[in-house]
Write an enzyme that holds these catalytic residues in place. Structure first.
Site, PDB file in Angstrom:
ATOM      1  N   ALA A 107      32.113   3.522   6.545  1.00 35.27           N
ATOM      2  CA  ALA A 107      31.959   3.225   7.971  1.00 35.27           C
ATOM      3  C   ALA A 107      31.584   4.478   8.750  1.00 35.27           C
ATOM      4  O   ALA A 107      30.739   4.423   9.650  1.00 35.27           O
ATOM      5  CB  ALA A 107      33.251   2.628   8.524  1.00 35.27           C
ATOM      6  N   HIS A 149      37.311  -4.246   8.009  1.00 41.70           N
ATOM      7  CA  HIS A 149      38.257  -5.202   7.429  1.00 41.70           C
ATOM      8  C   HIS A 149      38.487  -6.420   8.324  1.00 41.70           C
ATOM      9  O   HIS A 149      37.549  -6.912   8.949  1.00 41.70           O
ATOM     10  CB  HIS A 149      39.574  -4.498   7.089  1.00 41.70           C
TER      11      HIS A 149
END
Length: 263
Positions: A107, A149
Site C-alpha cells: 500500500a 483489508h
C-alpha cells in the site's frame, strides 16, 4: 517437522490457512503460528524469524536471497487495491501528511507510485498500523490516509471521502493485476519441503473454497470487523484463482512491482 508460520488476522488469510492450521490429513508439518499485522510480518521476515509467511509483495526484493516466493497463498487481483481516504475533504492536500499502514507495505509503494505521477515534491508521510489509520480517519486525528483489508468495504458507510483508488490507478498505468501480498518460505528448507508447503497451502485453500459458507467461527474471531457480510465480501475480493496459482499474469504483475521497488 515444526515450522513457524506468520499470517495476518484478515479474512483472506484465515480463510486460506485455516485448514492447514487445524491439521491436514497426513501432513508432515506441525505449525507454530504467529498472527500479526502485515507490517509486523514484513519486519519479522526481514529478520529471518519465520519459516513461512504471508507478507507484502513489495518487500520481497529485500529478502530474495533467503526466501523463495511461493506460487500460491498470496493476494493478487483486480479491483482490490488500497484506498486513499480523507476524514473531511473530497480533494487530496499534498501539504498535509498522509498516514500509511507501514513503511514496507505494498500500500505504501502504491501510494508513492501514484504520488510521483501527480506531484513533483516529496510526500509528507507518517506511519501507523492499518487499523490505527482507519480509526484516526474516523476520529479526524488523521486528515488523509491509506486503508487496506476490511476497511475497504466500510469507508462509505462511515462517512469518509475517497481521494484515490490506488489499485485502480496501478491497473490503469500497468495493465496488470494488483500484487498486494505473497507467501514466502525460507530457501534453507530445501526445494522438496517448500513444494510440500505449497501443496499444503493449496489443499487448505481448496477445502475452504468447497465450503458452502465461507465464514467460519475461526475467521470471525480473528477479523477486525464483526460483520459476516463484510467478511464474505472481503474473502470474495481477495481470494481468487491467483491465490491458488499465481500464474503468468500474477508473476508479471509481481515483476512490475519489484522493479518499481528498486526505483
Amino acid at each position: 517437522m515444526q515450522l513457524k508460520l506468520g499470517i495476518s488476522t484478515c479474512p483472506n488469510d484465515t480463510f486460506i490457512y485455516e485448514s492447514l492450521l487445524c491439521g491436514l490429513e497426513n501432513s508432515p508439518f506441525e505449525w507454530k503460528v504467529t498472527f500479526a499485522d502485515v507490517q509486523t510480518l514484513n519486519e519479522m521476515v526481514l529478520r529471518g524469524e519465520l519459516d513461512v509467511a504471508k507478507i507484502s509483495a513489495q518487500v520481497y526484493p529485500q529478502i530474495a536471497e533467503t526466501y523463495r516466493c511461493l506460487g500460491c497463498g498470496g493476494a493478487i487481483g483486480y479491483g482490490c487495491g488500497p484506498l486513499l481516504l480523507s476524514s473531511a475533504s473530497d480533494s487530496f492536500n499534498p501539504n498535509l501528511p498522509t498516514t500509511l499502514p507501514g513503511a514496507n507495505t505494498t500500500a505504501a509503494l502504491l501510494f508513492k507510485f501514484w504520488y510521483a505521477h501527480q506531484f513533483k515534491n516529496t510526500p509528507k508521510l507518517e506511519y501507523a498500523l492499518f487499523n490505527e489509520v482507519y480509526q484516526g480517519l474516523l476520529g479526524q486525528s488523521i486528515p488523509q490516509g491509506v486503508t487496506i483489508h476490511e476497511h475497504r468495504f466500510t469507508w462509505k458507510r462511515d462517512g469518509l471521502h475517497l481521494l484515490q483508488d490506488l489499485g485502480a490507478y496501478w491497473e490503469q498505468e500497468t495493465g496488470s493485476p494488483i500484487p498486494l501480498g505473497i507467501a514466502v518460505a525460507k530457501k534453507e528448507l530445501g526445494d522438496a519441503t517448500i513444494e510440500s508447503v505449497e501443496l499444503e497451502i493449496r489443499r487448505s485453500l481448496q477445502i475452504a473454497r468447497q465450503r458452502q459458507n465461507p465464514v467460519t467461527p475461526f475467521i470471525v474471531k480473528k477479523a477486525q470487523i464483526d460483520d459476516d457480510e463484510v467478511i464474505k465480501s472481503h474473502i470474495a475480493m481477495f481470494v481468487n484463482d491467483f491465490s491458488e496459482n499465481v500464474g503468468e499474469a500474477g508473476w508479471r504483475a509481481l515483476d512490475n512491482l519489484w522493479r518499481l521497488s528498486h526505483c
